[in-house]
Scaffold this motif. Structure first.
Motif, PDB file in Angstrom:
ATOM      1  N   SER A   1      36.572  54.480  43.879  1.00 26.61           N
ATOM      2  CA  SER A   1      37.758  54.115  43.276  1.00 26.61           C
ATOM      3  C   SER A   1      38.446  53.205  44.099  1.00 26.61           C
ATOM      4  O   SER A   1      39.443  52.502  43.428  1.00 26.61           O
ATOM      5  CB  SER A   1      38.774  55.412  43.203  1.00 26.61           C
ATOM      6  OG  SER A   1      38.968  55.905  44.440  1.00 26.61           O
ATOM      7  N   GLN A   2      38.161  53.132  45.210  1.00 21.38           N
ATOM      8  CA  GLN A   2      38.920  52.045  46.272  1.00 21.38           C
ATOM      9  C   GLN A   2      37.833  50.670  46.288  1.00 21.38           C
ATOM     10  O   GLN A   2      38.559  49.700  47.068  1.00 21.38           O
ATOM     11  CB  GLN A   2      38.980  52.538  47.533  1.00 21.38           C
ATOM     12  CG  GLN A   2      39.724  53.924  47.452  1.00 21.38           C
ATOM     13  CD  GLN A   2      41.361  53.535  47.066  1.00 21.38           C
ATOM     14  OE1 GLN A   2      42.107  53.167  47.678  1.00 21.38           O
ATOM     15  NE2 GLN A   2      41.399  54.026  45.694  1.00 21.38           N
ATOM     16  N   ALA A   3      36.808  50.701  45.716  1.00 24.71           N
ATOM     17  CA  ALA A   3      36.020  49.589  45.758  1.00 24.71           C
ATOM     18  C   ALA A   3      36.873  48.266  45.044  1.00 24.71           C
ATOM     19  O   ALA A   3      37.321  48.400  44.016  1.00 24.71           O
ATOM     20  CB  ALA A   3      34.583  49.861  45.085  1.00 24.71           C
ATOM     21  N   ILE A   4      36.778  47.035  45.678  1.00 30.65           N
ATOM     22  CA  ILE A   4      37.226  45.928  45.277  1.00 30.65           C
ATOM     23  C   ILE A   4      36.444  45.149  44.086  1.00 30.65           C
ATOM     24  O   ILE A   4      35.209  44.905  44.697  1.00 30.65           O
ATOM     25  CB  ILE A   4      37.616  45.040  46.218  1.00 30.65           C
ATOM     26  CG1 ILE A   4      38.619  45.546  47.300  1.00 30.65           C
ATOM     27  CG2 ILE A   4      38.318  43.788  45.728  1.00 30.65           C
ATOM     28  CD1 ILE A   4      39.872  46.143  46.510  1.00 30.65           C
ATOM     29  N   LEU A   5      36.744  44.997  43.030  1.00 28.07           N
ATOM     30  CA  LEU A   5      36.060  44.279  41.855  1.00 28.07           C
ATOM     31  C   LEU A   5      37.128  42.939  41.468  1.00 28.07           C
ATOM     32  O   LEU A   5      38.250  43.695  40.755  1.00 28.07           O
ATOM     33  CB  LEU A   5      35.654  45.297  40.786  1.00 28.07           C
ATOM     34  CG  LEU A   5      35.059  44.381  39.746  1.00 28.07           C
ATOM     35  CD1 LEU A   5      33.762  43.871  40.015  1.00 28.07           C
ATOM     36  CD2 LEU A   5      34.890  45.315  38.449  1.00 28.07           C
TER      37      LEU A   5
END
Length: 200
Positions: free
Chosen positions: A24-28
């Motif tokens: 949920s915290q991964a950057i896209l």
């Protein structure tokens, strides 16, 4: 169905084992995955509830509340139960919850509108989105009438699988057609994240 009957719920309590860290915290692009989801649903509902079992970063808003699961390690069904219990414990007026995963950043608000327009609350208590013959068990519309049954199956019957429980209860699938890029592409691994970056 009237939107003011529905609480928007983002399920962010998963362990992200295949991803290796909290996806949920991964950057896209220029924001993390949970904010991709929140940005799409925030204008649709009076309130949004995030169910997570650890600290997460998201864009704060007066419409958003964050809680942890009432009972840990029960999977997505536990998150649904927690959202329903939060409604009841806080005397909220909602009759339904609509659930979203944190790892599907490409769905559009118009899909949500189409889904809700096709549901008939007098016919079923549970609806899932289906697209191109694939059922999406986390994109669901759940009646609060299911609370007692869900509580019993979770806490007494040790039920954990969303698909199994939904089939037992009786779920209706609402088909959404699309062409081109899959709006339900979900990010389970770091390789999936790299593919998603190419879509962006």
């Amino acid at each position: 169905m009237e939107h003011n009957k529905i609480l928007g719920v983002v399920l962010a309590g998963g362990k992200s084992l295949r991803f290796g860290r909290d996806k949920s915290q991964a950057i896209l692009g220029n924001k993390n995955l949970i904010n991709h989801v929140l940005d799409k649903i925030l204008i649709k509902f009076d309130e949004i509830l995030i169910v997570a079992n650890h600290k997460i970063k998201f864009n704060k808003n007066d419409k958003i509340d964050l809680i942890s699961d009432y009972y840990k390690d029960l999977g997505p069904l536990g998150g649904i139960y927690s959202a329903m219990k939060w409604i009841k414990d806080n005397n909220k007026p909602y009759e339904w919850i609509i659930s979203f995963p944190t790892d599907t950043p490409f769905f559009e608000a118009k899909i949500l509108d189409e889904f809700l327009n096709k549901t008939n609350e007098k016919e079923k208590k549970l609806f899932f989105i289906k697209s191109n013959n694939k059922r999406h068990n986390i994109f669901g519309l759940w009646s609060l009438d299911l609370f007692k049954s869900l509580e019993k199956d979770l806490l007494e019957n040790n039920e954990r699988k969303v698909e199994t429980w939904a089939n037992k209860i009786g779920v209706e699938t609402i088909n959404i057609n699309f062409e081109g890029q899959d709006p339900f592409f979900n990010i389970n691994t770091t390789d999936d994240l790299e593919k998603a970056k190419k879509y962006i």
